[in-house]
Design an enzyme around this catalytic site. Structure first.
Site, PDB file in Angstrom:
ATOM      1  N   GLU A 136     -15.784  -5.484   3.683  1.00 31.49           N
ATOM      2  CA  GLU A 136     -15.197  -4.156   3.881  1.00 31.49           C
ATOM      3  C   GLU A 136     -16.198  -3.087   4.284  1.00 31.49           C
ATOM      4  O   GLU A 136     -15.969  -2.341   5.222  1.00 31.49           O
ATOM      5  CB  GLU A 136     -14.480  -3.721   2.600  1.00 31.49           C
ATOM      6  CG  GLU A 136     -13.360  -4.663   2.196  1.00 31.49           C
ATOM      7  CD  GLU A 136     -12.718  -4.251   0.885  1.00 31.49           C
ATOM      8  OE1 GLU A 136     -11.872  -3.344   0.895  1.00 31.49           O
ATOM      9  OE2 GLU A 136     -13.063  -4.839  -0.149  1.00 31.49           O
TER      10      GLU A 136
ATOM     11  N   ARG B  63      -9.723   5.921  -2.847  1.00 37.60           N
ATOM     12  CA  ARG B  63      -9.182   4.894  -1.958  1.00 37.60           C
ATOM     13  C   ARG B  63      -9.013   5.467  -0.550  1.00 37.60           C
ATOM     14  O   ARG B  63      -8.826   6.667  -0.370  1.00 37.60           O
ATOM     15  CB  ARG B  63      -7.840   4.390  -2.483  1.00 37.60           C
ATOM     16  CG  ARG B  63      -7.964   3.523  -3.720  1.00 37.60           C
ATOM     17  CD  ARG B  63      -6.641   2.874  -4.046  1.00 37.60           C
ATOM     18  NE  ARG B  63      -6.705   2.075  -5.246  1.00 37.60           N
ATOM     19  CZ  ARG B  63      -7.117   0.814  -5.291  1.00 37.60           C
ATOM     20  NH1 ARG B  63      -7.522   0.219  -4.191  1.00 37.60           N
ATOM     21  NH2 ARG B  63      -7.141   0.154  -6.432  1.00 37.60           N
TER      22      ARG B  63
ATOM     23  N   HIS C 119       0.843  -1.187   0.000  1.00 40.37           N
ATOM     24  CA  HIS C 119       0.000   0.000   0.000  1.00 40.37           C
ATOM     25  C   HIS C 119       0.886   1.247   0.000  1.00 40.37           C
ATOM     26  O   HIS C 119       1.851   1.329   0.762  1.00 40.37           O
ATOM     27  CB  HIS C 119      -0.921  -0.001   1.217  1.00 40.37           C
ATOM     28  CG  HIS C 119      -2.046  -0.978   1.077  1.00 40.37           C
ATOM     29  ND1 HIS C 119      -1.826  -2.323   0.922  1.00 40.37           N
ATOM     30  CD2 HIS C 119      -3.386  -0.800   1.041  1.00 40.37           C
ATOM     31  CE1 HIS C 119      -2.996  -2.936   0.810  1.00 40.37           C
ATOM     32  NE2 HIS C 119      -3.957  -2.037   0.881  1.00 40.37           N
TER      33      HIS C 119
ATOM     34  N   ARG D  15      -5.159 -11.052  -4.708  1.00 39.50           N
ATOM     35  CA  ARG D  15      -6.407 -10.354  -4.344  1.00 39.50           C
ATOM     36  C   ARG D  15      -7.030  -9.760  -5.597  1.00 39.50           C
ATOM     37  O   ARG D  15      -6.351  -9.152  -6.408  1.00 39.50           O
ATOM     38  CB  ARG D  15      -6.156  -9.254  -3.314  1.00 39.50           C
ATOM     39  CG  ARG D  15      -7.465  -8.561  -2.896  1.00 39.50           C
ATOM     40  CD  ARG D  15      -7.291  -7.648  -1.692  1.00 39.50           C
ATOM     41  NE  ARG D  15      -6.685  -6.387  -2.004  1.00 39.50           N
ATOM     42  CZ  ARG D  15      -7.121  -5.192  -1.568  1.00 39.50           C
ATOM     43  NH1 ARG D  15      -8.208  -5.123  -0.814  1.00 39.50           N
ATOM     44  NH2 ARG D  15      -6.488  -4.090  -1.884  1.00 39.50           N
TER      45      ARG D  15
ATOM     46  N   ASP E 142     -11.887   0.748   4.324  1.00 42.21           N
ATOM     47  CA  ASP E 142     -13.096   1.180   3.626  1.00 42.21           C
ATOM     48  C   ASP E 142     -14.291   1.308   4.558  1.00 42.21           C
ATOM     49  O   ASP E 142     -15.164   2.150   4.341  1.00 42.21           O
ATOM     50  CB  ASP E 142     -13.403   0.212   2.475  1.00 42.21           C
ATOM     51  CG  ASP E 142     -12.477   0.450   1.284  1.00 42.21           C
ATOM     52  OD1 ASP E 142     -12.615   1.503   0.640  1.00 42.21           O
ATOM     53  OD2 ASP E 142     -11.614  -0.384   1.027  1.00 42.21           O
TER      54      ASP E 142
ATOM     55  N   ARG F 248      -5.607  -4.224   8.514  1.00 42.46           N
ATOM     56  CA  ARG F 248      -5.388  -2.975   9.241  1.00 42.46           C
ATOM     57  C   ARG F 248      -4.406  -2.077   8.499  1.00 42.46           C
ATOM     58  O   ARG F 248      -3.417  -2.540   7.958  1.00 42.46           O
ATOM     59  CB  ARG F 248      -4.841  -3.252  10.647  1.00 42.46           C
ATOM     60  CG  ARG F 248      -5.734  -4.130  11.489  1.00 42.46           C
ATOM     61  CD  ARG F 248      -5.055  -4.554  12.793  1.00 42.46           C
ATOM     62  NE  ARG F 248      -4.854  -3.420  13.669  1.00 42.46           N
ATOM     63  CZ  ARG F 248      -3.707  -3.114  14.256  1.00 42.46           C
ATOM     64  NH1 ARG F 248      -2.633  -3.848  14.020  1.00 42.46           N
ATOM     65  NH2 ARG F 248      -3.605  -2.093  15.057  1.00 42.46           N
TER      66      ARG F 248
END
Length: 1056
Positions: A679, A891, A154, A558, A720, A758
């Site tokens: 989510e 995002r 990320h 994913r 999210d 997390r």
């Protein structure tokens, strides 16, 4: 200042911390005077003093004077030239980074000097035994623990890797400087080295000029393993083992490892078109390559160490067998050309690179000049040489090697060269590809490799039979190294898309194969009374193999659920079965279950589909080729129905059938675990029902029991859900969803592992690991846990071996406590009802502002640098899932990142104050105080919110509004600041504190120490944003903005 520091240390010694900050600050100042001159450093110091004075005034309650000084500072900044502003931003940014290095150093230093470290294995094991846990139960719980830390790519790591390494070097120098035995000369040398490092940092461009590729991100994760975790894991496991032996009388079994590692880097394709099936394949191979390379280094060191002759009979027989094989191989009659080819390969193997193949980090779309391969060939000596029996049209037309040509006879000259015998010399010229230069090369090869067995390698290592009493451990480990090198070479050829021979006896495919000879050596040493040697480097290597396996970190895949539905749409339409996505849930489940029970493939071999659908199918194909030996879980983001899971199971089954048919043997490893990710608040509320529906399907339940050991994994997303409904509502819905999922699995006798997605910041579910695990619902952590670690948190928690050891220990003890002494549930139903009411009010307040106020979106764009964050080259994926400009498709990371930059940190607290206020005004203040004291979940939630409120800064947020926000929208900013003050008031009331961070004075002091450097960067950012929005094509302004973003991230110690 960071959300993680409380995890990894107790109070730091501020005297020595301040001394190091002063030392580093003075050295940076000396460097700046040399690099940019005294006039600049004088202006820089004036800026710092003005900021510090204003801060002191605010802390003393003299608000009016503080505001005047801040206006003076703002006025001076507005008159700076762009060059001055950019240089000041750089200087303050480096000050903050150096303070961060000093802070981390002193946390490590404090740990070393503490006789009793809280939350350590020794501490927690002792407390559990004192609390009545039997030693055997404690021992079994530790040995059976399964924790997996999943590193993700990320985009929240601001610093370039070059600068991260330089920061680590400064940390090492500070560590060395602490030694009490240093002479005056030694200390002067340390100072000189620090000056060199700081000078190097100042002269290095701190900005990434290009976006990293998905493989770049994966390499960064592999570097964390190589630089830190590789060293930390054996140390951590020794701590666990020693504590177990002390308290239970038995050490940790050698191949038992409570913690393993996973990765999303190169596998997370959710909304990231840059992660393709080829990227996933290449990253998996790179990970294997790195593992093998690290093992080769360790085996080399081990061979040097284990020089003794005494061994067990079993090891002696194995060493003799290896010698016999080598002897028979060497003595076997070989033709001239066969020996040339064989020794060429040996020479190539010895000349392989010790780093990842060049350009292996480039994406699949990169153009290469190496005949269509996406990776260049490994450069080795004699790379232009072509073996004579190669059939490629450019070599000799004859398929046989030279020994099959009876007309060519060679004899060996005294000098070791080759010459044709008698009158047959003309034969050489008849081989069209055999020119004189190649003949010389092959003569040289033959001489060096074969004659008298006198190659350079043979001189270094004479043939074992010629050395009486040779160390058997060295023979066995030499054989291990040879297989590892062949395995590494094979991986390089696969990475380069080149053909390679495969003999399973010559390569290592599984960790069990590698462990077998290592364990044999270990048992031999133990049986011969050399346990002290066995428990050294050899035990460390065995533990590394048990932890990292053959891939270092198994790669999760994913993908978003809608992409799977689109793929099945294409398939069912092609087969004239209708449109899958238009069917209701029951029809989907009936179709999917029927196909899963069948034995034929569903997808036709030559089906023609759109490129995005083909990419999904290709990803499943790669998953089938790699299998569960290399890959971990297949995570379905935005999962909402049971059919989302079965769709992936079907596509996976189909791909495995196709690949197995082509290979003519079963696919490697087993099927991947399919993990639904819930989510949004809506999906979290339905999570338990979805799991019940899945487990009620006979095929699926039997599949879980047979293929996954009766284990269902479920992922819950913090980011999210927080953006969807606010932090408090997200926390409560996550708690309830976990309870419901655990209950659903228990109803069917299925074990459950919860996977926590997390983020780094509190707004995305971040915070101290220990606190987070201890506040989970009872029964949700039963010895198993998966959790992501993202972006800058990976570096903060695992960047240094000493910090990584502590972090791993905290994971182990927190999970152990949650398993053997689960946190308390709400004492009475009334508590749950109060949570529901707070959540309802909080969510309504949050959504009324973020989603329903028509002015909010424009206010967000004006008041924060959100739009400009796209200039940062910190991640391979887009900042939005779709092209819409709304909050919904933004995002979670840039959403939190933008508010963190302005120091308003709105996502972490908005709505909380309204919820608490609603209940306090109804007379529930005392109830909430009681809940805070007794219920770990509520206490953890409130403590994290209090922590983030301590990092918020209303005057700085107000300054952004006054300069950047349109006058018509400033009232909204004013209302939000009032909301922040109200939140602070009610949080303090419920927690029973007079000041924010009252129970964490160390954090408060760290925050205050940074303000003289952090506040000026925020003011510089405001001025630069103002200019940039009038001249958005100015690249110099963009650079200046990015530097302020880096600096604020360093000061806040996290980004998104």
């Amino acid at each position: 200042m960071t959300d993680t520091t409380d995890d990894i240390a107790e109070e730091i010694s501020f005297q020595s911390f301040d001394d190091d900050c002063k030392l580093l600050g003075n050295l940076l100042n000396e460097v700046l005077q040399r690099e940019v001159g005294h006039e600049f450093t004088d202006k820089l110091e004036r800026t710092r003093i003005l900021a510090q004075t204003a801060g002191n005034m605010r802390m003393a309650g003299i608000e009016d004077m503080a505001e005047l000084i801040e206006k003076q500072l703002s006025s001076e900044i507005s008159k700076m030239t762009l060059e001055e502003a950019l240089t000041q931003a750089r200087a303050f940014s480096h000050y903050l980074n150096l303070m961060g290095i000093a802070e981390t150093h002193h946390r490590v230093h404090k740990q070393r000097n503490l006789a009793h470290l809280s939350r350590s294995c020794d501490d927690i094991f002792d407390k559990l035994l004192q609390g009545g846990v039997p030693p055997e139960e404690l021992y079994n719980a530790v040995c059976k623990q399964e924790v997996e830390i999943v590193l993700t790519a990320h985009p929240t790591q601001i610093n370039r890797r070059t600068l991260q390494y330089k920061h680590i070097r400064i940390s090492h120098l500070l560590d060395y400087n602490d030694r009490p035995d240093l002479s005056l000369e030694d200390r002067e040398m340390v100072i000189e080295d620090l000056v060199r490092e700081i000078t190097s940092i100042w002269q290095t461009d701190e900005l990434r000029r290009y976006k990293p590729t998905a493989v770049d991100e994966a390499r960064a994760g592999l570097n964390i393993v190589e630089q830190s975790l590789w060293k930390a894991v054996p140390h951590y496991l020794r701590r666990v083992s020693n504590a177990l032996k002390k308290h239970t009388g038995k050490p940790l079994p050698l191949t038992c490892t409570p913690i393993k590692f996973g990765s999303w880097m190169g596998g997370d394709r959710d909304g990231n078109p840059n992660v393709t099936s080829k990227v996933t394949r290449d990253v998996s191979l790179l990970s294997r390559w790195m593992a093998i390379d690290l093992y080769i280094r360790e085996v080399d060191s081990l061979r040097f160490e284990l020089s003794m002759n005494q061994c067990s009979d079993t090891l002696s027989r194995l060493a003799d067998e290896i010698l016999e094989q080598e002897t028979s191989s060497d003595d076997r009659h070989e033709s001239w050309s066969q020996s040339v080819s064989k020794n060429l390969l040996k020479l190539q193997a010895s000349a392989l690179p010790t780093q990842l193949p060049a350009r292996a980090d480039k994406p699949s779309c990169t153009e290469c000049s190496d005949n269509g391969s996406h990776y260049p060939g490994v450069e080795v000596p004699w790379s232009n040489y072509r073996p004579l029996n190669r059939q490629d049209g450019q070599t000799s037309s004859r398929s046989g090697s030279l020994d099959h040509d009876s007309s060519l006879n060679t004899r060996i000259l005294p000098n070791g060269s080759l010459a044709p015998s008698n009158s047959q010399s003309t034969v050489v010229s008849r081989a069209t590809s055999f020119n004189s230069s190649q003949l010389l090369v092959q003569r040289k090869l033959f001489t060096e490799s074969q004659m008298g067995r006198s190659s350079f390698q043979k001189l270094l290592e004479p043939r074992p039979p010629q050395r009486p009493g040779i160390a058997p451990y060295r023979i066995v480990l030499g054989n291990v190294k040879e297989k590892l090198m062949k395995t590494r070479r094979r991986l390089e050829l696969l990475l380069e898309d080149l053909p390679c021979d495969y003999d399973p006896w010559d390569h290592y495919e599984t960790s069990d194969q590698l462990l077998e000879p290592l364990l044999l050596c270990y048992e031999s040493l133990q049986s011969c009374g050399s346990g002290v040697l066995a428990d050294g480097r050899l035990a460390d290597l065995i533990r590394r193999v048990a932890t990292f396996g053959m891939v270092l970190m198994k790669l999760d895949l994913r993908q978003e659920s809608g992409r799977h539905a689109d793929t099945l749409d294409a398939i069912t339409s092609y087969l004239d079965m209708g449109t899958y996505s238009e069917w209701d849930e029951e029809k989907k489940l009936e179709f999917l279950t029927r196909e899963l029970k069948g034995k034929r493939p569903l997808v036709p071999l030559r089906i023609e589909v759109a490129s995005d659908v083909k990419e999904v199918l290709d990803s499943f194909r790669v998953a089938a080729e790699l299998g569960s030996d290399s890959l971990g879980a297949y995570v379905i983001s935005m999962a909402s129905n049971a059919s989302d899971v079965l769709a992936v199971e079907l596509l996976q089954k189909d791909a495995r059938l196709a690949v197995s048919g082509e290979l003519g043997r079963p696919c490697p490893g087993g099927t991947l675990r399919v993990v639904p990710l819930f989510e949004t608040v809506k999906d979290l509320r339905e999570a338990g029902s979805v799991i019940r529906k899945l487990l009620s399907i006979d095929w699926y339940r039997e599949h879980i029991i047979k293929n996954h050991n009766g284990h269902q994994e479920v992922m819950v997303g913090y980011s999210d859900s927080g953006k969807d409904a606010g932090r408090f509502t997200a926390a409560w819905e996550l708690y309830k969803a976990q309870e419901d999922v655990v209950t659903a699995c228990n109803e069917y006798g299925i074990k459950v592992t919860l996977f926590h997605g997390r983020g780094g910041s509190i707004g995305r579910g971040g915070g101290p690991t220990y606190l987070a695990i201890q506040s989970q619902p009872p029964g949700s952590v039963m010895g198993t846990l998966r959790s992501t670690e993202q972006g800058e948190m990976v570096q903060a928690k695992f960047g240094l071996p000493q910090i990584a050891v502590r972090q791993l220990e905290i994971y182990t003890t927190a999970v152990l406590l949650a398993t053997l002494r689960p946190p308390l549930p709400p004492r009475e139903e009334k508590w749950r009802n109060l949570m529901e009411e707070i959540s309802k009010i909080s969510c309504q307040n949050y959504r009324s502002i973020v989603y329903e106020n028509p002015e909010f979106l424009e206010y967000f764009h004006e008041a924060t640098p959100q739009a400009e964050l796209g200039f940062l080259n910190i991640g391979s994926r887009p900042v939005r899932r779709k092209s819409s400009s709304g909050i919904g498709h933004l995002r979670a990371i840039p959403w939190v990142f933008a508010w963190t930059q302005t120091r308003f940190v709105l996502p972490a607290w908005l709505g909380v104050g309204a919820g608490l206020k609603g209940l306090c005004e109804k007379g529930h203040t005392e109830d909430l105080k009681a809940i805070y004291k007794e219920w770990p979940f509520f206490q953890s939630t409130m403590d994290l919110i209090e922590m983030v409120l301590g990092k918020a800064d209303i005057p700085i947020a107000k300054h952004y509004d006054e300069v950047l926000v349109s006058e018509s929208r400033r009232e909204l900013g004013s209302d939000l600041r009032k909301e922040l003050l109200a939140t602070e008031k009610y949080v303090l009331a419920v927690c029973g504190h007079e000041k924010l961070c009252e129970n964490n004075r160390s954090l408060r002091r760290l925050i205050e120490s940074r303000l003289p450097y952090l506040n000026p960067i925020n003011m510089l950012q405001v001025e630069i944003l103002k200019r940039l929005r009038c001249d958005d094509a100015n690249h110099k302004l963009r650079d200046a903005l990015q530097i302020t973003i880096n600096g604020i991230a360093a000061g806040m110690r996290n980004t998104g």
